[in-house]
Each structure stands twice: as structure tokens, then as C-alpha cells.
Design an enzyme around this catalytic site. Structure first.
Site, mmCIF file in Angstrom:
data_model
loop_
_atom_site.group_PDB
_atom_site.id
_atom_site.type_symbol
_atom_site.label_atom_id
_atom_site.label_comp_id
_atom_site.label_asym_id
_atom_site.label_seq_id
_atom_site.Cartn_x
_atom_site.Cartn_y
_atom_site.Cartn_z
ATOM 1 N N LYS A 114 33.517 26.085 52.139
ATOM 2 C CA LYS A 114 33.343 26.000 53.584
ATOM 3 C C LYS A 114 34.637 26.444 54.253
ATOM 4 O O LYS A 114 35.716 25.921 53.958
ATOM 5 C CB LYS A 114 32.973 24.572 53.994
ATOM 6 C CG LYS A 114 32.555 24.468 55.457
ATOM 7 C CD LYS A 114 33.701 24.058 56.341
ATOM 8 C CE LYS A 114 33.369 24.138 57.808
ATOM 9 N NZ LYS A 114 34.308 23.379 58.633
ATOM 10 N N GLY A 152 36.317 26.990 61.219
ATOM 11 C CA GLY A 152 36.647 27.863 62.338
ATOM 12 C C GLY A 152 38.115 27.799 62.699
ATOM 13 O O GLY A 152 38.716 28.789 63.116
ATOM 14 N N GLY A 163 33.748 26.422 65.630
ATOM 15 C CA GLY A 163 33.902 25.626 66.856
ATOM 16 C C GLY A 163 34.790 26.288 67.900
ATOM 17 O O GLY A 163 34.363 26.462 69.053
ATOM 18 N N ASP A 218 30.246 21.596 58.129
ATOM 19 C CA ASP A 218 30.537 20.781 56.934
ATOM 20 C C ASP A 218 29.232 20.249 56.340
ATOM 21 O O ASP A 218 29.020 20.302 55.124
ATOM 22 C CB ASP A 218 31.429 19.581 57.293
ATOM 23 C CG ASP A 218 32.769 20.002 57.861
ATOM 24 O OD1 ASP A 218 33.309 21.019 57.408
ATOM 25 O OD2 ASP A 218 33.270 19.306 58.760
ATOM 26 N N LYS A 221 33.480 15.748 57.427
ATOM 27 C CA LYS A 221 33.974 16.379 56.195
ATOM 28 C C LYS A 221 33.928 15.380 55.030
ATOM 29 O O LYS A 221 33.399 15.672 53.961
ATOM 30 C CB LYS A 221 35.418 16.812 56.414
ATOM 31 C CG LYS A 221 35.664 18.284 56.189
ATOM 32 C CD LYS A 221 37.093 18.658 56.480
ATOM 33 C CE LYS A 221 37.255 19.131 57.896
ATOM 34 N NZ LYS A 221 36.326 20.215 58.234
#
Ligand SMILES: Nc1ncnc2c1ncn2[C@@H]1O[C@H](COP(=O)(O)OP(=O)(O)OP(=O)(O)O)[C@@H](O)[C@H]1O
Ligand SMILES: [Mg+2]
Length: 319
Positions: A51, A54, A87, A217, A273
């Protein structure tokens, strides 16, 4: 599994004793490659879900290095799926378009107009810039969202909150903010079997054809669990999970996670997360790691060195 020798104090670069490559002799370079061999053999054919936050991808040079690492992993036989966030990129586009958002507990209330922008930014701008970076680094990436092949079915996120005065629990309507209801791994498996690197935008398809914005996430964790990934790596903008004194925690236990969330030491974007990592390791993922995506070659340091970097979370029976 490595992780026992995780070193809390040293910086990732000092930790594995690697000097900048131009300062190394050819002998040293050959030795580094040779030391990576056991890990390459251990992970050949394994599925890794990465992952990419951003916040960690803002810088062009960082994105380029990340793309090169992804291509290297693929080259040594690791089957990588990338799931990205975005984000900050969504925030700046909404600002340019003068669309205002309300936030509830750090979650953006997403109306029909906002979700259009969210999808354009995630599936268009952010997804394609990552695909382009991997392509330029010599890899073969395909950009998709959960809508492609209908591989992520989404439902509205039920966000509950207890009223601080009345103590009555209420379910808040966040609009088109969703969570994965079902993830079908077969589309991703077909890409991986063909030697391609899927790059996934965190968008899901609702039962009535709606577009749902899913926390990246959460999306990545659901994908990692559906694929029974060997490793789930979350690249963010901090070294890993930090304790109340700001020190890196090398390995987080399930009890410690609950305590730190309750105490507020783990807060904001770190909460989804950690919850996602705990869920992923309980659902068939071997290990999850939260690490700093801004550190050059962080994924390589984590995978190909003995001590690893960041915070490791393992299934509870492994504690
Ligand atoms: N105990 C903690 N240790 C480390 N970071 C923490 C902790 N508690 C909260 N945080 C915050 O969590 C942030 C990381 O989550 P954030 O959602 O901001 O980034 P991201 O998930 O990588 O990016 P994106 O949401 O755009 O995909 C850190 O920058 C830090 O401010
Ligand atoms: Mg986040």
C-alpha cells in the site's frame, strides 16, 4: 521468519550498513547482491501487497524510486500488487474546484459531487501516474479500480459514534464512503500469472452501481487477505508506529495495539492502518509491516536485509 533481530534505534540506512552506492567498491556491491540471495529464494513466487500512501508519493523522485523497486521485486520473482491512496491529491483538487467537505472523525463526508472528483483523482490522476512511473522503470503495470471485473463489491461504511453527553451510539451517514463487502482475487491472479503488476485505486462498486470511496489501507488489507499474501507492506510518511516518546516500535503485539489506540498514542490515519494490519494477519496474511515510504528503497531494505525496517505485525499465535 525474520523480525527477531529488528533494531529499534538505528536509522534504516545505518541499520543494514549500506553506504551510498557510489562509495562502495565493486566487491562490496557484489557482496550486497550475494547477501540478498537467501531472501530472493525465500520469496520467489510469493505475493506481496504494497500500500502506497498518498502522503508518501508527493515527490517525483520518491515516486520514481518506488517504481524502480517494484520492477526489481517483479524481476526477482515476487508477485506484487500495489494499492494506492491519494488523500492529499483529492484535497487539493477539491480546493481547486472550490468544493467544500465536512469531516467526521477524520473521514470526509462524500456526497455525489465529491465522489465524482474522488474517482477522477484516484482512478485517473494518481493511478495513471503510478502506472506511468512503473512503465518508465521498465515494468508492465495495469491500473484498475475495484470496479474492473467487479472485483471489489462495496457497501456503505457504518461509522458509529457515541455521543459524548448522552452516551447514545449513533450511526453516521458519510455518503459514498464505503468498505469492501467482497473481494474476488481471480482478476488479480490472472494479471499476476501473466507477469503484470496490478496497480489498484481504492474504489469499489456498490450493489446499485454506486461508486464508493474506500480507505486505501482498508482496501489494501482486504486485497492482501483475499490473495493470502505473504507480506503486506504499508508505505507511509513516518518510520512506523511510534510510542508516546516518539520511538519506533519494531514489533507491535495485538494487546499493545489495543492499548495504544485506547490511550490515543495511535491516532488519526494510523488507526485504520493498524486495524487493517491486525485483520489481515488474522485472515491468512503471513506478516504486515508499516514503514516509511520516503526512505530511499524502503521496500528493498525491509525485504532483503536481516533486520528489516519499520513496525512488524504478526498473527497472534506467533507472539
Ligand atoms: N503512534 C503513531 N505512530 C506514527 N504515526 C502516527 C501515530 N499516530 C498517528 N500517526 C499519524 O499517522 C500518519 C500516517 O497516516 P496517514 O493517513 O496520514 O498517511 P497515509 O495513510 O500514508 O496516506 P493516505 O491516507 O493518503 O493513503 C502519520 O503521518 C502520523 O501523523
Ligand atoms: Mg491514510
Amino acid at each position: 521468519m525474520k523480525g527477531d533481530q529488528r533494531n529499534e534505534a538505528a536509522s534504516p540506512v545505518e541499520e543494514c550498513g549500506i553506504a551510498p552506492t557510489h562509495a562502495l567498491s565493486l566487491q562490496d556491491k557484489a557482496a550486497i547482491l550475494s547477501e540478498a540471495l537467501p531472501y530472493m529464494r525465500r520469496y520467489a513466487g510469493a505475493i506481496f501487497v504494497i500500500k502506497y500512501g498518498g502522503h508518501a508519493m508527493g515527490d517525483e523522485a520518491i515516486r520514481r524510486r518506488f517504481a524502480e523497486d517494484i520492477v526489481l521485486l517483479r524481476q526477482v520473482g515476487i508477485r506484487v500488487v500495489v494499492v494506492h491512496g491519494g488523500g492529499p491529491q483529492i484535497g487539493s483538487m477539491l480546493k481547486r474546484l472550490k468544493i467544500r467537505s465536512a469531516f467526521v472523525d477524520g473521514l470526509r463526508v462524500t456526497d455525489a459531487e465529491t465522489v465524482e472528483v474522488v474517482e477522477m483523482v484516484l482512478s485517473g490522476l494518481v493511478n495513471k501516474s503510478l502506472v506511468a512511473a512503473i512503465t518508465r522503470a521498465g515494468g508492465m503495470a495495469v491500473g484498475i479500480s475495484g470496479k474492473d471485473g467487479g472485483f471489489v463489491e462495496a457497501r456503505p461504511l457504518e461509522h458509529r459514534r457515541r455521543d459524548p453527553t448522552s452516551h447514545i451510539e449513533e450511526v453516521l451517514d458519510l455518503g459514498f464512503v464505503g468498505e469492501p463487502a467482497r473481494v474476488d482475487p481471480s482478476l488479480l491472479m490472472r494479471f499476476l500469472d501473466a507477469g503484470l503488476t496490478p496497480v489498484v485505486a481504492p474504489i469499489g462498486l456498490g450493489p446499485a452501481g454506486e461508486t464508493f470511496n474506500i480507505n486505501a489501507d482498508t482496501m489494501a488489507g482486504a486485497v492482501a487477505a483475499a490473495l493470502k499474501a505473504k507480506r503486506f507492506m504499508l508505505l507511509t510518511d513516518v518510520e512506523g508506529i511510534l510510542d508516546s516518546q516518539g520511538r519506533l516500535i519494531a514489533e507491535l503485539s495485538h494487546d499493545q495495539a489495543a492499548e495504544m489506540i485506547a490511550a490515543g498514542t495511535i491516532h488519526g490515519g494510523m488507526i485504520p492502518k493498524v486495524r487493517t494490519c491486525l485483520q489481515a494477519v488474522e485472515n491468512g496474511v503471513d506478516a504486515a509491516v508499516i514503514l516509511n515510504g520516503r526512505v530511499p528503497h524502503a521496500p528493498l531494505l525491509e525485504i532483503f536485509t536481516e533486520s528489516g525496517v519499520g513496525t512488524l505485525i504478526r498473527p497472534s499465535q506467533g507472539e
